[in-house]
Design an enzyme around this catalytic site. Structure first.
Site, PDB file in Angstrom:
ATOM      1  N   CYS B  82       0.846  -1.206   0.000  1.00  0.00           N
ATOM      2  CA  CYS B  82       0.000   0.000   0.000  1.00  0.00           C
ATOM      3  C   CYS B  82       0.885   1.261   0.000  1.00  0.00           C
ATOM      4  O   CYS B  82       1.665   1.429  -0.919  1.00  0.00           O
ATOM      5  CB  CYS B  82      -0.992  -0.031   1.151  1.00  0.00           C
ATOM      6  SG  CYS B  82      -2.328   1.178   0.937  1.00  0.00           S
ATOM      7  N   HIS B 192      -3.774  -4.817  -0.682  1.00  0.00           N
ATOM      8  CA  HIS B 192      -3.451  -5.389   0.626  1.00  0.00           C
ATOM      9  C   HIS B 192      -3.558  -6.913   0.587  1.00  0.00           C
ATOM     10  O   HIS B 192      -4.651  -7.445   0.744  1.00  0.00           O
ATOM     11  CB  HIS B 192      -4.423  -4.868   1.691  1.00  0.00           C
ATOM     12  CG  HIS B 192      -4.237  -3.436   2.017  1.00  0.00           C
ATOM     13  ND1 HIS B 192      -3.405  -3.012   3.032  1.00  0.00           N
ATOM     14  CD2 HIS B 192      -4.754  -2.317   1.464  1.00  0.00           C
ATOM     15  CE1 HIS B 192      -3.427  -1.693   3.093  1.00  0.00           C
ATOM     16  NE2 HIS B 192      -4.232  -1.241   2.153  1.00  0.00           N
ATOM     17  N   GLU B 194      -2.820  -8.936   2.864  1.00  0.00           N
ATOM     18  CA  GLU B 194      -3.293  -9.417   4.169  1.00  0.00           C
ATOM     19  C   GLU B 194      -4.803  -9.296   4.329  1.00  0.00           C
ATOM     20  O   GLU B 194      -5.371  -9.783   5.291  1.00  0.00           O
ATOM     21  CB  GLU B 194      -2.578  -8.687   5.310  1.00  0.00           C
ATOM     22  CG  GLU B 194      -2.913  -7.208   5.481  1.00  0.00           C
ATOM     23  CD  GLU B 194      -2.206  -6.299   4.466  1.00  0.00           C
ATOM     24  OE1 GLU B 194      -1.473  -6.814   3.592  1.00  0.00           O
ATOM     25  OE2 GLU B 194      -2.413  -5.081   4.552  1.00  0.00           O
TER      26      GLU B 194
END
Lengths: 253, 212
Positions: B82, B192, B194
């Site tokens: 990011c 992202h 995650e």
């Protein structure tokens, strides 16, 4: 192309997920971590937790729940309810929330939206707007779970929240919430077309067509629902396929 | 030998990044730290970032982690995520903030005012949600990830590499733009991993086992 999102919403109190009708008559719907896992497996694009605990004593109970969910569920998590200070935002983000939603405190203290977005970035600040229709094409903002009128026009309020730094709006029709009669599409479209940030439609989903209508007619960027998923009426996967069949871009794996 | 991974402590959802890495590499030692000694001792370094570029750069500088990160970029696998991706470039238009200058190019804002999506609704900024990623160049980071898989994005700015060869992934929001870059032992994504469910975890798994 950006997909539209389906967001199951978990109302949490006392460590359990509950669901009410018109913000009253709460029924137990299960363990939050287990439910979040199930929705993740079904392909939920995001999960929202609303802490509806009335007392500040019970408030911290949400933190271990968010920590537990965030360690096994790798999709975005939004948490709202009882957020009054920038410090509350920080604690929820540290527990594993990706976005924090504020509602009543945004009305009583709009500066909080500005301060929190300056400190943590607009991408993690969601403003929840509860609105009731007061005239044709006019909706008023309510607070405290729909009990208190504010005199604020919902569309103007949405624009103001955007200008103060909100990154997303969670828009709930108080007229429709818990009724299973579909989103207030007029409200959804009026707000979504008025702002340049993402709008989540909420309140009133009774079936899969309601979800598709929220996007196609309401111009919502995401749709939120609780009871149709909690009670096994539909899976998130069924809802996503239904919407994709109507030409809506959805993430299907 | 234990794979030591450090997630640089600063701005962003560090905990989620660390937990995703632990989920794909249970045998690894994953730490969140900005201690230069810990970063120097790590086998792999992840640089997350969120919010304003200025705050992210300031946090990196003030913690003393910046020099250790720069050392890592010369010898070990480093992954930006990011704003951590944006920080690798020369400059961000967001407040004219200089980045680390590891990749030539600059970071610009989405210009979508007045442009409508095919269904007649507005393009919203930040772009928030799941979008498809086209793997414009082969890279070990993409192992086991289908081309055009969905990943989760939240951002208003994106990097424009000067050297097109650095782009390994593109997505489309109003127009195609670069969302994943690689150069030598550095990789980075605007999205992202995650928060991108199975596809994202696969990406982290690939990073953890990547030996450039």
């Amino acid at each position: 192309m950006l997909a539209k999102r389906i967001i199951p919403c978990l109302d949490v109190t006392g460590g359990r997920v509950v669901k009410g009708v018109n913000f009253t008559e709460l029924r137990d719907a299960g363990d939050p971590v287990e439910i979040a896992r199930r929705y993740n497996e079904q392909g939920a694009d995001e999960i929202t937790f609303l802490d509806i605990t009335a007392s500040s004593d019970g408030r911290d109970l949400i933190l271990p729940i968010i920590e537990a969910v965030a360690s096994t569920v790798f999709i975005p998590l939004t948490v709202g309810g009882g957020v009054r200070k920038v410090e509350d935002v920080r604690r929820l983000l540290n527990a594993g929330a990706d976005k924090v939603s504020m509602n009543t405190s945004a009305v009583t203290n709009p500066q909080l939206v500005y301060d929190a977005s300056q400190k943590h970035g607009s991408q993690c600040i969601v403003v929840a707007i509860d609105a009731k229709q007061v005239a044709p094409g006019k909706w008023e903002v309510f607070t405290h779970g729909g009990r208190n009128p504010t005199g604020l026009d919902a569309v103007e309020w949405a624009r103001k929240m955007e200008s103060l730094g909100a990154g997303e709006l969670l828009l709930t029709s108080m007229d429709r919430d818990g009724t299973k009669s579909g989103f207030d599409l007029g409200l959804t479209r009026a707000v979504s077309d008025a702002v340049g940030i993402s709008v989540i439609a909420s309140g009133g989903v009774g079936g899969l067509k309601d979800l598709a209508d929220g996007v196609l007619e309401g111009h919502a960027d995401a749709v939120l629902a609780a009871s149709i998923f909690h009670y096994g009426q539909h899976t998130v996967g069924e809802a996503k396929r239904f919407m994709a069949d109507r030409g809506i871009p959805m993430r299907l794996d | 030998m234990t794979n030591k991974i450090v997630v640089i402590d600063g701005v962003g959802n560090l905990r989620s990044v660390a937990q995703a890495l632990r989920a794909v590499a249970p045998e690894a030692d994953v730490q969140i730290s900005n201690d230069p000694a810990v970063i120097d001792a790590a086998d792999r370094v992840v640089l997350p970032g969120q919010g304003a570029m200025r705050d992210c750069m300031q946090s990196l500088r003030e913690s003393g982690a910046q020099e250790a990160l720069l050392r890592a970029t010369r010898t070990r696998p480093v992954m930006g995520v990011c704003v951590g991706e944006q920080m690798l470039f020369d400059l961000s238009e967001e407040g004219d903030v200089p980045g680390l200058g590891l990749l030539p190019g600059k970071v610009v804002r989405f210009q979508l005012d007045g442009k409508l999506q095919p269904d007649g609704s507005r393009f919203k900024v930040p772009q928030m949600g799941w979008n498809r990623v086209h793997q414009s160049r082969a890279h070990p980071l993409w192992n086991g990830v289908a081309d055009n898989s969905y990943f989760y994005f939240v951002h208003s700015y994106f990097a424009v590499p000067e050297n097109a060869a650095h782009t390994i992934g593109e997505t489309d929001y109003g127009a195609p733009y670069c969302c994943a870059v690689a150069k030598d032992n550095i990789v980075a994504t605007q999205f992202h991993p995650e928060k991108s469910a199975a596809a994202g975890l696969q990406l982290y798994k690939n990073f953890v086992h990547w030996n450039p």
